[in-house]
Design a protein around this motif. Sequence first.
Motif, mmCIF file in Angstrom:
data_model
loop_
_atom_site.group_PDB
_atom_site.id
_atom_site.type_symbol
_atom_site.label_atom_id
_atom_site.label_comp_id
_atom_site.label_asym_id
_atom_site.label_seq_id
_atom_site.Cartn_x
_atom_site.Cartn_y
_atom_site.Cartn_z
ATOM 1 N N LEU A 227 11.650 -25.446 57.640
ATOM 2 C CA LEU A 227 11.988 -25.225 59.031
ATOM 3 C C LEU A 227 13.074 -23.989 59.013
ATOM 4 C CD1 LEU A 227 12.683 -28.714 60.673
ATOM 5 C CD2 LEU A 227 10.873 -27.129 61.220
ATOM 6 N N GLU A 228 13.474 -23.724 57.825
ATOM 7 C CA GLU A 228 14.439 -22.576 57.515
ATOM 8 C C GLU A 228 13.529 -21.625 56.524
ATOM 9 O OE1 GLU A 228 16.896 -21.775 59.577
ATOM 10 O OE2 GLU A 228 17.461 -23.719 60.220
ATOM 11 N N GLU A 229 13.473 -20.361 56.880
ATOM 12 C CA GLU A 229 13.175 -19.405 55.800
ATOM 13 C C GLU A 229 14.312 -19.034 54.862
ATOM 14 O OE1 GLU A 229 10.035 -18.440 55.277
ATOM 15 O OE2 GLU A 229 9.180 -19.638 56.912
ATOM 16 N N ILE A 230 14.235 -18.877 53.468
ATOM 17 C CA ILE A 230 14.971 -18.468 52.526
ATOM 18 C C ILE A 230 14.958 -17.041 52.224
ATOM 19 C CG2 ILE A 230 15.163 -20.895 51.914
ATOM 20 C CD1 ILE A 230 13.671 -19.897 49.356
ATOM 21 N N GLN A 231 16.090 -16.612 51.542
ATOM 22 C CA GLN A 231 16.153 -15.146 51.453
ATOM 23 C C GLN A 231 15.974 -14.923 49.848
ATOM 24 O OE1 GLN A 231 18.257 -16.069 54.093
ATOM 25 N NE2 GLN A 231 16.699 -14.865 55.109
ATOM 26 N N ALA A 232 16.170 -16.041 48.820
ATOM 27 C CA ALA A 232 15.978 -16.174 47.443
ATOM 28 C C ALA A 232 15.904 -17.298 46.927
ATOM 29 C CB ALA A 232 17.087 -15.166 46.865
ATOM 30 N N GLY A 233 15.333 -17.511 45.647
ATOM 31 C CA GLY A 233 15.250 -18.610 45.032
ATOM 32 C C GLY A 233 13.917 -19.283 45.278
ATOM 33 N N ASP A 234 13.745 -20.571 44.573
ATOM 34 C CA ASP A 234 12.451 -21.195 44.542
ATOM 35 C C ASP A 234 12.753 -22.993 45.077
ATOM 36 O OD1 ASP A 234 10.066 -19.586 43.788
ATOM 37 O OD2 ASP A 234 11.221 -19.717 41.766
ATOM 38 N N ILE A 235 11.830 -23.328 45.912
ATOM 39 C CA ILE A 235 11.925 -24.488 46.424
ATOM 40 C C ILE A 235 10.525 -25.036 45.870
ATOM 41 C CG2 ILE A 235 12.010 -26.130 48.200
ATOM 42 C CD1 ILE A 235 13.695 -24.103 49.731
#
Lengths: 221, 247
Positions: free
Chosen positions: B53-61
Amino acid sequence: MNDYFNLLIQCLPSLLDGLKTTIIMAGASLILAFILGLILAIFALSKIKVLEAFYTFYVYIVRGIPVMIFGLFLFFGVGALLNIKFNPLLASIITLTINASAYLAEIFRGGIKAVDIGQVEAARSLGLGYFRTMALVVIPQAVKIMIPPIINQFITTLKDTSILSVISVRELTMNSQIIIARNYRPFEVYSYAAAMYLILIVALSLFAKYVERRLQHGKSH
Amino acid sequence: MEKVIEVKNLHKSYDSLEVLKDISFDVTKGEVVCIIGPSGSGKSTLLRCLNRLEEIQAGDIEVFGTNINKVKNLNKFRENIGMVFQLFNLFSNYTVAKNIMLAPTQLGLMNKEEADAKADELLAQVGLADKKNVYPDTLSGGQKQRIAIARALAMNPKIMLFDEPTSALDPEMVGEVLKVMRSLADSGMTMVVVTHEMNFAREVANRVIFMADGYIVEEDNPEKLFTAPAHKRTQAFLSSVLKPLDS
């Protein structure tokens, strides 16, 4: 009193003829404005910068210019520039369509925006896509919010038709003026015209109330 | 144990405001993880990143080994992850039954009869069988939240995310919602719960994560985290939230 009604009967054919044109003007303009307004609202919600900018520009222009000036400019101004003689009815339908489309677009946009973002998030979290979310969750809720202001706009446009008597459309106001020029009875004739507008608009308002009540009811039962 | 959620070096910002700073944690299958911490610490944002529901700027999910920010069919993928919101977010234009049946029928997981049977089963499970045909605006907060849980469960999710599910409830309705969540945990559901209910975290969670200022300050089993927190920040938070209960 007898005289008042005799005169009414005398004027009635011409007034009804004008009323018919008024209804055609308002009806045609509103149908076209509805479609144009939907397209504009899609622009506004598109998240595409150019379309959003166009929408903002359009709404500012239309809201910032009085209907009468817009009609005069189109009919006389643009007519003279292009050296053509507009059909007054066509020019007035174009004027009212452009005018109402901006207001309707704002109503559509506002209605969609007014639906709680949580409703969208819940739908999306369940795996429903953008279009299903819009069609099944957002738009049905937005329509309930939009109906009263839409009907208000219908009423406004219906009344604005009288302004376009200035470009000689043979609608109700224009026909009243023509009759008065012949019989010098402004008190009676304008009262007939006023009553006709009033009946039409009260009917629309009552219809709006009825729809609103039905929707309220549908929500809780 | 099989890892179902793996978060690595997650960063999330709103414009220039960084709200999640280098978050890493895992959730294994069947685990109940509670995320606690002061408001503004980023707990809800973190939860909302898990179903994108939120976009992220860095990293992995990664959820079930799939990178959620690169998955091709996000909608299909979200079917596996149920979510319950602080403000319930029941669809106000549909009855309780339709709220529960909408997504499974629309997405072709069940036909109408199957979905109807599922709705009956879930409503019985959350103790609201008599509310099947009413609209959400006639329900209390606690009832709404139980319906919201049933709606999420109708998709047969493998993970359930709870975003402060009792924070908007009147105190007397908190218990009925927690009871449903507790039995869900007992049934083996993998759950990530952002909560201010310290007793729930203590009694139901397998692991508690304490967040502050966009970081995971510490994570541990509830017994250890609540009785002997390692960090000052955790100690300060716990003493401020637990004190009113003791005195």
